[in-house]
Write a protein that holds these residues in place. Sequence first.
Motif, PDB file in Angstrom:
ATOM      1  N   GLY A 153       0.755  -1.119  -0.115  1.00 12.75           N
ATOM      2  CA  GLY A 153       0.042   0.075  -0.085  1.00 12.75           C
ATOM      3  C   GLY A 153       1.047   1.313   0.028  1.00 12.75           C
ATOM      4  O   GLY A 153       0.246   2.315   0.119  1.00 12.75           O
ATOM      5  N   CYS A 154       2.356   1.117   0.257  1.00 16.80           N
ATOM      6  CA  CYS A 154       2.776   2.319   0.075  1.00 16.80           C
ATOM      7  C   CYS A 154       3.046   2.940  -1.387  1.00 16.80           C
ATOM      8  O   CYS A 154       3.336   2.253  -2.538  1.00 16.80           O
ATOM      9  N   ASP A 155       2.826   4.263  -1.370  1.00 14.24           N
ATOM     10  CA  ASP A 155       2.942   5.178  -2.694  1.00 14.24           C
ATOM     11  C   ASP A 155       4.206   5.576  -2.933  1.00 14.24           C
ATOM     12  O   ASP A 155       5.007   5.999  -2.556  1.00 14.24           O
ATOM     13  N   PRO A 156       5.006   4.805  -4.000  1.00 15.51           N
ATOM     14  CA  PRO A 156       6.251   5.115  -4.573  1.00 15.51           C
ATOM     15  C   PRO A 156       6.591   6.568  -4.615  1.00 15.51           C
ATOM     16  O   PRO A 156       7.785   7.305  -4.331  1.00 15.51           O
ATOM     17  N   GLU A 157       5.632   7.335  -5.293  1.00 15.30           N
ATOM     18  CA  GLU A 157       5.628   9.019  -5.593  1.00 15.30           C
ATOM     19  C   GLU A 157       5.726   9.396  -4.283  1.00 15.30           C
ATOM     20  O   GLU A 157       6.722  10.292  -3.815  1.00 15.30           O
ATOM     21  N   ALA A 158       4.979   9.164  -3.070  1.00 21.16           N
ATOM     22  CA  ALA A 158       4.886  10.066  -1.996  1.00 21.16           C
ATOM     23  C   ALA A 158       6.298   9.577  -1.076  1.00 21.16           C
ATOM     24  O   ALA A 158       6.819  10.512  -0.395  1.00 21.16           O
ATOM     25  N   GLU A 159       6.599   8.233  -1.489  1.00 22.56           N
ATOM     26  CA  GLU A 159       7.822   7.978  -0.867  1.00 22.56           C
ATOM     27  C   GLU A 159       9.064   8.308  -1.334  1.00 22.56           C
ATOM     28  O   GLU A 159      10.101   8.873  -0.287  1.00 22.56           O
ATOM     29  N   ALA A 160       9.016   8.618  -2.507  1.00 21.95           N
ATOM     30  CA  ALA A 160      10.245   9.580  -3.118  1.00 21.95           C
ATOM     31  C   ALA A 160      10.425  10.768  -2.648  1.00 21.95           C
ATOM     32  O   ALA A 160      11.219  11.095  -2.440  1.00 21.95           O
ATOM     33  N   ALA A 161       9.284  11.459  -2.724  1.00 23.56           N
ATOM     34  CA  ALA A 161       9.313  12.697  -1.925  1.00 23.56           C
ATOM     35  C   ALA A 161       9.648  12.736  -0.563  1.00 23.56           C
ATOM     36  O   ALA A 161      10.543  13.824  -0.354  1.00 23.56           O
ATOM     37  N   ARG A 162       9.320  11.960   0.120  1.00 23.95           N
ATOM     38  CA  ARG A 162       9.849  11.805   1.784  1.00 23.95           C
ATOM     39  C   ARG A 162      11.244  11.552   1.745  1.00 23.95           C
ATOM     40  O   ARG A 162      11.695  12.285   2.789  1.00 23.95           O
ATOM     41  N   LEU A 163      11.676  10.658   0.879  1.00 26.27           N
ATOM     42  CA  LEU A 163      13.092  10.488   0.919  1.00 26.27           C
ATOM     43  C   LEU A 163      14.008  11.641   0.586  1.00 26.27           C
ATOM     44  O   LEU A 163      14.872  11.975   1.203  1.00 26.27           O
ATOM     45  N   HIS A 164      13.612  12.157  -0.413  1.00 19.18           N
ATOM     46  CA  HIS A 164      14.294  13.503  -0.967  1.00 19.18           C
ATOM     47  C   HIS A 164      14.338  14.740   0.099  1.00 19.18           C
ATOM     48  O   HIS A 164      15.360  15.201   0.340  1.00 19.18           O
ATOM     49  N   ALA A 165      13.013  14.738   0.663  1.00 14.00           N
ATOM     50  CA  ALA A 165      13.158  16.021   1.869  1.00 14.00           C
ATOM     51  C   ALA A 165      13.866  15.409   3.063  1.00 14.00           C
ATOM     52  O   ALA A 165      14.898  16.402   3.660  1.00 14.00           O
ATOM     53  N   LEU A 166      13.922  14.081   3.312  1.00 18.22           N
ATOM     54  CA  LEU A 166      14.821  13.605   4.265  1.00 18.22           C
ATOM     55  C   LEU A 166      16.335  13.984   4.147  1.00 18.22           C
ATOM     56  O   LEU A 166      17.133  14.569   4.921  1.00 18.22           O
ATOM     57  N   VAL A 167      16.920  13.479   2.889  1.00 15.68           N
ATOM     58  CA  VAL A 167      18.364  13.720   2.584  1.00 15.68           C
ATOM     59  C   VAL A 167      18.680  15.173   2.271  1.00 15.68           C
ATOM     60  O   VAL A 167      19.715  15.557   2.921  1.00 15.68           O
ATOM     61  N   ASP A 168      17.731  15.838   1.789  1.00 16.80           N
ATOM     62  CA  ASP A 168      18.107  17.450   1.585  1.00 16.80           C
ATOM     63  C   ASP A 168      18.144  18.084   2.937  1.00 16.80           C
ATOM     64  O   ASP A 168      19.117  18.877   3.466  1.00 16.80           O
ATOM     65  N   GLY A 169      17.251  17.726   4.105  1.00 20.99           N
ATOM     66  CA  GLY A 169      17.267  18.196   5.294  1.00 20.99           C
ATOM     67  C   GLY A 169      18.452  17.771   6.248  1.00 20.99           C
ATOM     68  O   GLY A 169      19.128  18.609   6.773  1.00 20.99           O
ATOM     69  N   LEU A 170      18.938  16.358   5.883  1.00 19.82           N
ATOM     70  CA  LEU A 170      20.082  16.095   6.702  1.00 19.82           C
ATOM     71  C   LEU A 170      21.267  16.856   6.030  1.00 19.82           C
ATOM     72  O   LEU A 170      22.191  17.134   6.856  1.00 19.82           O
ATOM     73  N   ASN A 171      21.472  17.101   4.943  1.00 12.31           N
ATOM     74  CA  ASN A 171      22.350  17.810   4.106  1.00 12.31           C
ATOM     75  C   ASN A 171      22.489  19.199   4.975  1.00 12.31           C
ATOM     76  O   ASN A 171      23.678  19.646   5.007  1.00 12.31           O
ATOM     77  N   VAL A 172      21.454  19.906   5.044  1.00 15.78           N
ATOM     78  CA  VAL A 172      21.342  21.061   5.580  1.00 15.78           C
ATOM     79  C   VAL A 172      22.038  21.165   7.127  1.00 15.78           C
ATOM     80  O   VAL A 172      22.737  22.153   7.350  1.00 15.78           O
ATOM     81  N   HIS A 173      21.752  20.050   7.717  1.00 16.72           N
ATOM     82  CA  HIS A 173      22.045  20.083   9.129  1.00 16.72           C
ATOM     83  C   HIS A 173      23.346  19.691   9.225  1.00 16.72           C
ATOM     84  O   HIS A 173      24.194  20.195  10.183  1.00 16.72           O
ATOM     85  N   VAL A 174      24.049  18.864   8.386  1.00 12.40           N
ATOM     86  CA  VAL A 174      25.485  18.589   8.313  1.00 12.40           C
ATOM     87  C   VAL A 174      26.421  19.611   7.962  1.00 12.40           C
ATOM     88  O   VAL A 174      27.106  19.956   8.576  1.00 12.40           O
ATOM     89  N   LEU A 175      25.662  20.542   7.059  1.00 12.64           N
ATOM     90  CA  LEU A 175      26.773  21.574   6.291  1.00 12.64           C
ATOM     91  C   LEU A 175      26.640  22.674   7.631  1.00 12.64           C
ATOM     92  O   LEU A 175      27.663  23.465   7.320  1.00 12.64           O
ATOM     93  N   THR A 176      25.655  22.724   8.212  1.00 12.18           N
ATOM     94  CA  THR A 176      25.582  24.067   9.363  1.00 12.18           C
ATOM     95  C   THR A 176      25.981  23.645  10.730  1.00 12.18           C
ATOM     96  O   THR A 176      26.030  24.221  11.682  1.00 12.18           O
ATOM     97  N   GLY A 177      26.561  22.180  10.726  1.00 12.63           N
ATOM     98  CA  GLY A 177      27.225  21.762  11.940  1.00 12.63           C
ATOM     99  C   GLY A 177      26.353  21.290  13.055  1.00 12.63           C
ATOM    100  O   GLY A 177      26.762  21.143  13.905  1.00 12.63           O
ATOM    101  N   ARG A 178      25.000  21.032  12.707  1.00 14.99           N
ATOM    102  CA  ARG A 178      23.985  20.615  13.700  1.00 14.99           C
ATOM    103  C   ARG A 178      23.954  19.106  14.023  1.00 14.99           C
ATOM    104  O   ARG A 178      23.596  18.717  14.829  1.00 14.99           O
ATOM    105  N   VAL A 179      24.445  18.295  12.865  1.00 14.10           N
ATOM    106  CA  VAL A 179      24.386  16.952  12.914  1.00 14.10           C
ATOM    107  C   VAL A 179      25.715  16.482  12.462  1.00 14.10           C
ATOM    108  O   VAL A 179      25.891  16.973  11.445  1.00 14.10           O
ATOM    109  N   ARG A 180      26.312  15.455  13.060  1.00 12.15           N
ATOM    110  CA  ARG A 180      27.554  15.006  12.417  1.00 12.15           C
ATOM    111  C   ARG A 180      27.254  13.960  11.355  1.00 12.15           C
ATOM    112  O   ARG A 180      26.112  13.408  11.455  1.00 12.15           O
ATOM    113  N   SER A 181      28.252  13.916  10.513  1.00 11.68           N
ATOM    114  CA  SER A 181      27.929  13.137   9.464  1.00 11.68           C
ATOM    115  C   SER A 181      27.518  11.693   9.696  1.00 11.68           C
ATOM    116  O   SER A 181      26.664  10.938   9.021  1.00 11.68           O
ATOM    117  N   ASP A 182      28.180  11.041  10.729  1.00  5.32           N
ATOM    118  CA  ASP A 182      27.760   9.968  11.185  1.00  5.32           C
ATOM    119  C   ASP A 182      26.291   9.532  11.771  1.00  5.32           C
ATOM    120  O   ASP A 182      25.877   8.803  11.745  1.00  5.32           O
TER     121      ASP A 182
END
Length: 202
Positions: A153-182
């Motif tokens: 029942g998982c919608d691949p389109e919705a899951e792709a958008a969620r995954l995209h937002a997650l990776v973009d958000g993680l990159n922002v936090h890593v680049l601004t020093g809020r989250v370590r890469s590990d």
Amino acid sequence: MPRIVDHRRRRREFVEAARRVILRDGIDRATVRNVASEAGWSAGALRHYFLNKDDLLAAATRFLTEATAASTEQSTEQVSNGPALQDATRAALCSVLALDEPRREKAAAWLVLAGCSLVDCASGECEALLDAQRRLYLTITHELAEASLLPVGCDPEAEAARLHALVDGLNVHVLTGRVRSDAALKILDDHLAGMIRWPSPP
């Protein structure tokens, strides 16, 4: 005998210098004078190849887009052709996550382009890169769905958008020093563990 100048190479030198200045010092510091100095040439020499700062920035953003999009497309192909889909998925996502200096630079380039697009000086380049990124995440989720590795029942389109937002958000936090890469990698792995129906061991 007059010296033969490789104009294509010289133009590339200035674009590379602009890229370094943009990623190191920010878009506002990418002036004709600063970029020329970074390249080891005079401002007058740079103006033989670019009319003004806007012309230079347009070339630099195109270069950033092409380099980042090419890398993203390569990751997309790995997902489509990888022998182990789960491993190929993780590897593709790690390739766009800011886990080390080369990947931090790619992520930073994307943020620069996104920021430029807000004032419409790189909207076309930003959209081109977004298209390449969308293809990566859509390829991942559709391939997983076809292999019955997404929850029922998982919608691949919705899951792709969620995954995209997650990776973009993680990159922002890593680049601004809020989250370590590990820590960012663990967050991604936790998300994948909940998203993918990993086969039970025999």
